[in-house]
Design a protein around this motif. Structure first.
Motif, mmCIF file in Angstrom:
data_model
loop_
_atom_site.group_PDB
_atom_site.id
_atom_site.type_symbol
_atom_site.label_atom_id
_atom_site.label_comp_id
_atom_site.label_asym_id
_atom_site.label_seq_id
_atom_site.Cartn_x
_atom_site.Cartn_y
_atom_site.Cartn_z
ATOM 1 N N UNK A 1 -52.345 88.819 22.850
ATOM 2 C CA UNK A 1 -51.256 89.432 22.340
ATOM 3 C C UNK A 1 -50.191 88.699 22.640
ATOM 4 N N UNK A 2 -49.793 88.149 23.608
ATOM 5 C CA UNK A 2 -48.633 87.339 23.924
ATOM 6 C C UNK A 2 -48.537 86.303 22.950
ATOM 7 N N UNK A 3 -49.308 85.501 22.767
ATOM 8 C CA UNK A 3 -49.386 84.329 21.873
ATOM 9 C C UNK A 3 -49.608 84.642 20.452
ATOM 10 N N UNK A 4 -49.462 85.968 19.861
ATOM 11 C CA UNK A 4 -49.838 86.254 18.546
ATOM 12 C C UNK A 4 -48.354 87.195 18.209
ATOM 13 N N UNK A 5 -47.880 86.291 17.250
ATOM 14 C CA UNK A 5 -46.678 87.064 16.780
ATOM 15 C C UNK A 5 -46.716 88.195 15.995
ATOM 16 N N UNK A 6 -47.852 88.476 15.396
ATOM 17 C CA UNK A 6 -48.067 89.561 14.322
ATOM 18 C C UNK A 6 -48.759 90.650 14.875
ATOM 19 N N UNK A 7 -48.799 90.878 16.181
ATOM 20 C CA UNK A 7 -49.906 92.141 16.885
ATOM 21 C C UNK A 7 -49.251 93.329 16.399
ATOM 22 N N UNK A 8 -50.179 94.289 15.955
ATOM 23 C CA UNK A 8 -49.938 95.551 15.405
ATOM 24 C C UNK A 8 -49.572 96.534 16.477
ATOM 25 N N UNK A 9 -48.820 97.453 15.994
ATOM 26 C CA UNK A 9 -48.270 98.519 16.863
ATOM 27 C C UNK A 9 -49.313 99.326 17.558
ATOM 28 N N UNK A 10 -50.623 99.497 16.736
ATOM 29 C CA UNK A 10 -51.651 100.119 17.373
ATOM 30 C C UNK A 10 -52.543 99.340 18.349
ATOM 31 N N UNK A 11 -52.378 98.111 18.322
ATOM 32 C CA UNK A 11 -52.995 97.397 19.325
ATOM 33 C C UNK A 11 -52.280 97.345 20.635
ATOM 34 N N UNK A 12 -50.689 97.334 20.519
ATOM 35 C CA UNK A 12 -50.152 97.772 21.547
ATOM 36 C C UNK A 12 -50.132 98.721 22.277
ATOM 37 N N UNK A 13 -50.425 99.923 21.555
ATOM 38 C CA UNK A 13 -50.531 101.035 22.034
ATOM 39 C C UNK A 13 -51.904 101.161 23.070
ATOM 40 N N UNK A 14 -52.676 100.690 22.607
ATOM 41 C CA UNK A 14 -54.009 100.654 23.320
ATOM 42 C C UNK A 14 -54.023 99.958 24.328
ATOM 43 N N UNK A 15 -53.232 98.761 24.532
ATOM 44 C CA UNK A 15 -53.008 97.988 25.687
ATOM 45 C C UNK A 15 -52.302 98.435 26.621
ATOM 46 N N UNK A 16 -51.152 99.221 26.222
ATOM 47 C CA UNK A 16 -50.430 99.922 27.337
ATOM 48 C C UNK A 16 -50.983 101.477 27.794
ATOM 49 N N UNK A 17 -51.940 101.811 26.788
ATOM 50 C CA UNK A 17 -52.850 103.022 27.356
ATOM 51 C C UNK A 17 -53.543 102.705 28.519
ATOM 52 N N UNK A 18 -54.248 101.315 28.353
ATOM 53 C CA UNK A 18 -55.277 100.865 29.345
ATOM 54 C C UNK A 18 -54.414 100.448 30.365
ATOM 55 N N UNK A 19 -53.385 99.968 30.409
ATOM 56 C CA UNK A 19 -52.602 99.733 31.511
ATOM 57 C C UNK A 19 -52.219 100.828 32.429
ATOM 58 N N UNK A 20 -51.729 102.062 31.583
ATOM 59 C CA UNK A 20 -51.500 103.348 32.374
ATOM 60 C C UNK A 20 -52.746 103.863 33.016
ATOM 61 N N UNK A 21 -53.925 103.711 32.650
ATOM 62 C CA UNK A 21 -55.103 104.276 33.173
ATOM 63 C C UNK A 21 -55.531 103.300 34.303
#
Length: 369
Positions: free
Chosen positions: A162-182
């Motif tokens: 994700x960090x090296x991809x400039x056009x990461x979608x909001x949906x993917x960002x959401x799922x990443x942070x949900x997993x970090x939260x869990x």
């Protein structure tokens, strides 16, 4: 085929074949497709229960050698077919893994998610954004099993892409942070968990809207963190938000379903707020809704101070869910339970909506009480 139908593997010269699950040296081969190998019976059984039963025959054209092509046109067509089959398997294995995760069957989810990851690598390469959903499911399943170090490794892989991809979608960002939260919640670091879950809700809201079912998961997991901290007022408001989102979603689906049975003239006079294009629930959404609403209902029913209106709302939502998946006896039982609760309340609006649902259930020609 059952999980015991295996054949001994005649090892080829050169590089040995590897187990489908662990990557170790393989000793056995699936007796049906004969293109999938395992180190032992236990790994074969785990793969079968998770995903192999569904994809056994689909693997044959992907893992067998290409035939001789008479022309460049035939070769190109063959490659296109292979890519199409691989993408289908990416989608299928991802959906199966996601459904297992929502059902709390984390061990069963891992083989399917591993397949999804491998097929994604085959079709898109090792550094593609297409790999991130598989890494996130693997992380969530590992967190659910208490394998936190493994979960961190999967999340690190996802974050790096994700960090090296400039056009990461909001949906993917959401799922990443949900997993970090869990993950942080599983570690007991509630402050960090709430930060990531709030970020999940932000990105999900940007992608889908604040009251979409895709956003509700962030609210639900945040409520669970506040519940564990004994901050019951905040947890209660978030559980109510989750219930309201699913309740409204099911109500729209049922209204759309009813509209399809009316004439075009009747549709024209209906409220413009209802969208005819509402998609039905897929299996993963069904599993998520069931998991979330059952958990909230359990909390509502065990609370020291009962809130009948909120309890009835959860039960009504569950009744609508079971109606939509055609589990009509269960839908009727839940609907009656909600109806009896709401009849004791001063406001009768909810009981009217539940009564309408009960009439819909009984109108089904194959309904049996």
């Amino acid at each position: 085929m059952n999980a015991q139908q295996l054949v001994p593997l005649a090892l080829p010269r050169g590089r040995p074949l590897r187990c489908e699950l662990c990557g170790g040296p393989a000793q056995l081969r699936c007796g049906a497709c004969r293109v999938t190998c395992y180190c032992d019976v236990d790994h074969q059984k785990a793969d079968w229960v998770s995903i192999h039963e569904k994809i056994c025959q689909l693997l044959i054209p992907i893992r067998t050698s290409f035939p001789f092509f008479n022309s460049e046109k035939e070769r190109k067509h063959g490659m296109e077919q292979l890519l199409h089959r691989q993408k289908h398997l990416v989608d299928l294995t991802h959906k199966v893994a996601q459904k297992f995760v929502f059902e709390g069957k984390h061990e069963e989810a891992i083989p399917a998610a591993l397949h999804s990851l491998r097929f994604s690598i085959d079709t898109c390469g090792p550094d593609s954004m297409e790999l991130v959903p598989a890494y996130l499911i693997l992380a969530e399943a590992s967190t659910g099993l208490g394998h936190l170090t493994q979960a961190e490794e999967y999340l690190s892989q996802a974050q790096w892409i994700i960090l090296k991809t400039s056009d990461c979608s909001n949906g993917i960002q959401s799922k990443l942070h949900r997993n970090l939260g869990l993950l942080y919640a599983a570690k007991g670091n509630f402050e960090e968990s709430l930060y990531h879950l709030a970020t999940d809700i932000y990105f999900a809201s940007c992608a889908f809207g604040t009251h979409d079912i895709s956003t509700s998961g962030g609210y639900f997991h945040m409520a669970n963190v506040f519940f564990r901290q004994n901050k019951m007022d905040i947890a209660d408001s978030l559980y109510t938000e989750v219930t309201d989102i699913w309740h409204a979603h099911f109500s729209r689906l049922i209204q759309v379903q009813s509209q399809t049975l009316t004439s075009p003239a009747e549709i024209n006079i209906l409220s413009e707020e209802v969208e005819i294009s509402e998609e039905p629930l897929n299996e993963a959404q069904q599993a998520e809704a069931s998991q979330v609403l059952d958990a909230i209902l359990d909390i509502r029913e065990q609370a020291p101070e009962q809130q009948p209106a909120k309890t009835a709302s959860v039960i009504h939502a569950l009744a609508m869910l079971h109606y939509l998946i055609l589990d009509l006896p269960k839908a009727h039982d839940l609907g009656m339970k909600a109806f009896l609760i709401t009849k004791q309340l001063p406001n009768q609006d909810a009981s009217e909506a539940i009564h309408h649902l009960l009439k819909l259930i009984k109108s089904k020609p194959f309904y049996t009480k």
